[in-house]
Design a protein around this motif. Structure first.
Motif, PDB file in Angstrom:
ATOM      1  N   VAL A 253      11.976  46.037 -27.213  1.00  0.00           N
ATOM      2  CA  VAL A 253      10.703  45.962 -27.918  1.00  0.00           C
ATOM      3  C   VAL A 253       9.936  47.272 -27.793  1.00  0.00           C
ATOM      4  O   VAL A 253      10.052  47.983 -26.793  1.00  0.00           O
ATOM      5  N   ALA A 254       9.157  47.593 -28.826  1.00  0.00           N
ATOM      6  CA  ALA A 254       8.275  48.770 -28.818  1.00  0.00           C
ATOM      7  C   ALA A 254       7.072  48.466 -29.692  1.00  0.00           C
ATOM      8  O   ALA A 254       7.173  47.756 -30.703  1.00  0.00           O
ATOM      9  N   TYR A 255       5.909  49.015 -29.312  1.00  0.00           N
ATOM     10  CA  TYR A 255       4.694  48.876 -30.111  1.00  0.00           C
ATOM     11  C   TYR A 255       4.479  50.167 -30.891  1.00  0.00           C
ATOM     12  O   TYR A 255       4.501  51.267 -30.324  1.00  0.00           O
ATOM     13  N   VAL A 256       4.287  50.045 -32.219  1.00  0.00           N
ATOM     14  CA  VAL A 256       4.052  51.199 -33.091  1.00  0.00           C
ATOM     15  C   VAL A 256       2.559  51.258 -33.390  1.00  0.00           C
ATOM     16  O   VAL A 256       2.046  50.479 -34.198  1.00  0.00           O
ATOM     17  N   SER A 257       1.862  52.173 -32.753  1.00  0.00           N
ATOM     18  CA  SER A 257       0.399  52.191 -32.836  1.00  0.00           C
ATOM     19  C   SER A 257      -0.123  52.528 -34.228  1.00  0.00           C
ATOM     20  O   SER A 257      -1.165  52.011 -34.647  1.00  0.00           O
ATOM     21  N   SER A 258       0.582  53.391 -34.972  1.00  0.00           N
ATOM     22  CA  SER A 258       0.096  53.779 -36.301  1.00  0.00           C
ATOM     23  C   SER A 258       0.144  52.628 -37.292  1.00  0.00           C
ATOM     24  O   SER A 258      -0.600  52.602 -38.276  1.00  0.00           O
ATOM     25  N   LYS A 259       1.014  51.656 -37.060  1.00  0.00           N
ATOM     26  CA  LYS A 259       1.153  50.494 -37.946  1.00  0.00           C
ATOM     27  C   LYS A 259       0.559  49.220 -37.336  1.00  0.00           C
ATOM     28  O   LYS A 259       0.427  48.205 -38.021  1.00  0.00           O
TER      29      LYS A 259
ATOM     30  N   TYR B  59       1.914  47.129 -35.204  1.00  0.00           N
ATOM     31  CA  TYR B  59       2.850  46.014 -35.095  1.00  0.00           C
ATOM     32  C   TYR B  59       3.916  46.343 -34.060  1.00  0.00           C
ATOM     33  O   TYR B  59       4.069  47.488 -33.639  1.00  0.00           O
ATOM     34  N   TYR B  60       4.634  45.298 -33.655  1.00  0.00           N
ATOM     35  CA  TYR B  60       5.733  45.455 -32.719  1.00  0.00           C
ATOM     36  C   TYR B  60       7.038  45.633 -33.485  1.00  0.00           C
ATOM     37  O   TYR B  60       7.190  45.144 -34.605  1.00  0.00           O
ATOM     38  N   VAL B  61       7.973  46.309 -32.857  1.00  0.00           N
ATOM     39  CA  VAL B  61       9.331  46.408 -33.390  1.00  0.00           C
ATOM     40  C   VAL B  61      10.276  45.805 -32.361  1.00  0.00           C
ATOM     41  O   VAL B  61      10.191  46.115 -31.173  1.00  0.00           O
ATOM     42  N   VAL B  62      11.151  44.931 -32.820  1.00  0.00           N
ATOM     43  CA  VAL B  62      12.116  44.261 -31.958  1.00  0.00           C
ATOM     44  C   VAL B  62      13.517  44.653 -32.421  1.00  0.00           C
ATOM     45  O   VAL B  62      13.826  44.579 -33.611  1.00  0.00           O
TER      46      VAL B  62
ATOM     47  N   VAL C 289      16.970  45.887 -36.577  1.00  0.00           N
ATOM     48  CA  VAL C 289      15.624  46.229 -36.128  1.00  0.00           C
ATOM     49  C   VAL C 289      14.610  45.483 -36.995  1.00  0.00           C
ATOM     50  O   VAL C 289      14.652  45.566 -38.225  1.00  0.00           O
ATOM     51  N   PHE C 290      13.700  44.736 -36.342  1.00  0.00           N
ATOM     52  CA  PHE C 290      12.711  43.927 -37.042  1.00  0.00           C
ATOM     53  C   PHE C 290      11.298  44.415 -36.703  1.00  0.00           C
ATOM     54  O   PHE C 290      11.066  44.990 -35.646  1.00  0.00           O
ATOM     55  N   LYS C 291      10.356  44.121 -37.591  1.00  0.00           N
ATOM     56  CA  LYS C 291       8.942  44.335 -37.290  1.00  0.00           C
ATOM     57  C   LYS C 291       8.271  42.976 -37.186  1.00  0.00           C
ATOM     58  O   LYS C 291       8.682  42.003 -37.834  1.00  0.00           O
ATOM     59  N   THR C 292       7.219  42.886 -36.372  1.00  0.00           N
ATOM     60  CA  THR C 292       6.516  41.618 -36.210  1.00  0.00           C
ATOM     61  C   THR C 292       5.111  41.858 -35.686  1.00  0.00           C
ATOM     62  O   THR C 292       4.868  42.795 -34.929  1.00  0.00           O
ATOM     63  N   LYS C 293       4.202  41.004 -36.083  1.00  0.00           N
ATOM     64  CA  LYS C 293       2.829  41.043 -35.574  1.00  0.00           C
ATOM     65  C   LYS C 293       2.643  40.074 -34.413  1.00  0.00           C
ATOM     66  O   LYS C 293       1.824  40.305 -33.520  1.00  0.00           O
TER      67      LYS C 293
ATOM     68  N   PHE D  73       5.566  38.032 -33.028  1.00  0.00           N
ATOM     69  CA  PHE D  73       6.862  37.655 -32.449  1.00  0.00           C
ATOM     70  C   PHE D  73       7.402  36.333 -33.001  1.00  0.00           C
ATOM     71  O   PHE D  73       8.484  35.908 -32.611  1.00  0.00           O
ATOM     72  N   LYS D  74       6.670  35.711 -33.915  1.00  0.00           N
ATOM     73  CA  LYS D  74       7.145  34.458 -34.512  1.00  0.00           C
ATOM     74  C   LYS D  74       7.769  34.712 -35.878  1.00  0.00           C
ATOM     75  O   LYS D  74       8.767  34.086 -36.238  1.00  0.00           O
ATOM     76  N   ASP D  75       7.187  35.624 -36.651  1.00  0.00           N
ATOM     77  CA  ASP D  75       7.708  35.983 -37.965  1.00  0.00           C
ATOM     78  C   ASP D  75       8.329  37.380 -37.863  1.00  0.00           C
ATOM     79  O   ASP D  75       7.612  38.370 -37.660  1.00  0.00           O
ATOM     80  N   LEU D  76       9.650  37.465 -38.013  1.00  0.00           N
ATOM     81  CA  LEU D  76      10.366  38.733 -37.901  1.00  0.00           C
ATOM     82  C   LEU D  76      10.831  39.185 -39.278  1.00  0.00           C
ATOM     83  O   LEU D  76      11.505  38.436 -39.992  1.00  0.00           O
ATOM     84  N   ASP D  77      10.479  40.412 -39.662  1.00  0.00           N
ATOM     85  CA  ASP D  77      10.899  40.988 -40.941  1.00  0.00           C
ATOM     86  C   ASP D  77      11.857  42.140 -40.659  1.00  0.00           C
ATOM     87  O   ASP D  77      11.536  43.059 -39.895  1.00  0.00           O
ATOM     88  N   LEU D  78      13.029  42.111 -41.289  1.00  0.00           N
ATOM     89  CA  LEU D  78      14.035  43.143 -41.064  1.00  0.00           C
ATOM     90  C   LEU D  78      13.563  44.490 -41.610  1.00  0.00           C
ATOM     91  O   LEU D  78      13.202  44.604 -42.778  1.00  0.00           O
ATOM     92  N   LEU D  79      13.553  45.496 -40.727  1.00  0.00           N
ATOM     93  CA  LEU D  79      13.211  46.863 -41.145  1.00  0.00           C
ATOM     94  C   LEU D  79      14.438  47.620 -41.616  1.00  0.00           C
ATOM     95  O   LEU D  79      14.465  48.190 -42.698  1.00  0.00           O
ATOM     96  N   PHE D  80      15.489  47.642 -40.773  1.00  0.00           N
ATOM     97  CA  PHE D  80      16.735  48.311 -41.140  1.00  0.00           C
ATOM     98  C   PHE D  80      17.842  47.899 -40.183  1.00  0.00           C
ATOM     99  O   PHE D  80      17.602  47.256 -39.161  1.00  0.00           O
ATOM    100  N   GLN D  81      19.065  48.288 -40.521  1.00  0.00           N
ATOM    101  CA  GLN D  81      20.223  48.058 -39.675  1.00  0.00           C
ATOM    102  C   GLN D  81      20.917  49.383 -39.381  1.00  0.00           C
ATOM    103  O   GLN D  81      20.797  50.336 -40.142  1.00  0.00           O
ATOM    104  N   MET D  82      21.658  49.431 -38.285  1.00  0.00           N
ATOM    105  CA  MET D  82      22.349  50.657 -37.894  1.00  0.00           C
ATOM    106  C   MET D  82      23.627  50.286 -37.159  1.00  0.00           C
ATOM    107  O   MET D  82      23.842  49.128 -36.783  1.00  0.00           O
ATOM    108  N   ASP D  83      24.481  51.280 -36.938  1.00  0.00           N
ATOM    109  CA  ASP D  83      25.720  51.064 -36.202  1.00  0.00           C
ATOM    110  C   ASP D  83      25.449  51.125 -34.706  1.00  0.00           C
ATOM    111  O   ASP D  83      24.606  51.903 -34.245  1.00  0.00           O
TER     112      ASP D  83
END
Length: 231
Positions: free
Chosen positions: A122-128, A130-133, A139-143, A145-155
């Motif tokens: 987990v990390a908190y992104v201060s400019s946005k 929101y949290y990133v999980v 990788v998801f973003k969330t305000k 931790f109950k609703d997770l929105d996919l930001l991107f995927q990686m290898d």
């Protein structure tokens, strides 16, 4: 796998079970369930080996002195982050998140609930604000931790140890024996660069964070190299 044998107060733990073992255990448990009501078991001896308790330390970065420490029963955790807006500390374990108020040098637990994904960092992104999980490749973003929105995927590049944010981008730690890498990504998933942490001091980097533009690494290694590093 803890097994109680015929009422004997002994716990046996098997690291590897064959198909034959599993069938025998299933048969035994089903037979036992027919004539014995379920009772509460504490397994006090086995509990000694479980990571049910964590300690968090409040340290002054200038004086390098401990200002306080706190102990909570959250289970084993490799990742936490601080929300500077809410003055909230989020600690992620396998499948759960624990939220703590952190004001005036005092820390109190205020909430906890299950996550819909496991193995998270987990990390908190201060400019946005929101949290990133991260689960590793996802990788998801969330305000909340109950609703997770996919930001991107990686290898995957190894074991996903931890994650931090400088307020704008994400820094994700990948670990393999003898090799620590930190990859920087934008919030839309664009790869930016790879930072390598090498040297005798770095055994296994567990987590990272930023304070006033500086990156701090939490390194775990037996001996004098265990600790927090400014890089």
């Amino acid at each position: 796998v803890p097994i109680e044998l015929e009422g004997i107060p002994v716990i046996q733990v098997s690291p590897v079970l064959s198909e034959t073992d599993i069938k025998k255990i299933q048969k035994f448990l089903m037979k036992k369930k027919e004539y014995e009501p379920e009772t509460q078991k504490n397994y006090e001896y086995l509990q000694q080996f479980l990571h049910s308790e964590i300690a968090m330390f409040d340290c002054d970065l200038k004086s390098k002195e401990e200002k306080g420490h706190y102990t909570f029963h959250t289970g084993h955790s490799n990742s936490l982050t601080y929300n500077s807006k809410k003055k909230e500390l989020a600690v992620v374990t396998d499948g759960y998140v624990y939220l703590f108020d952190f004001n005036d040098g005092k820390m109190t637990q205020k909430d906890s609930f299950a996550l819909s994904v496991h193995g998270c960092k987990v990390a908190y992104v201060s400019s946005k604000d929101y949290y990133v999980v991260s689960t590793g490749p996802r990788v998801f973003k969330t305000k909340n931790f109950k609703d997770l929105d996919l930001l991107f995927q990686m290898d995957e590049k190894g074991t996903n140890q931890g994650m931090g944010s400088d307020g704008e981008n994400l820094y994700i730690i990948w670990y393999e024996p003898g090799n620590n890498k930190i990859e920087e990504y934008s919030l839309d998933g664009k790869y930016i660069r790879t930072l390598s942490a090498t040297g005798d001091s770095f055994s296994e980097i567990e987590e990272l964070d930023f304070q006033k533009g500086n990156m701090y690494l939490n390194n775990t290694q037996s001996g004098t190299s265990n600790g927090i590093y400014l890089v």
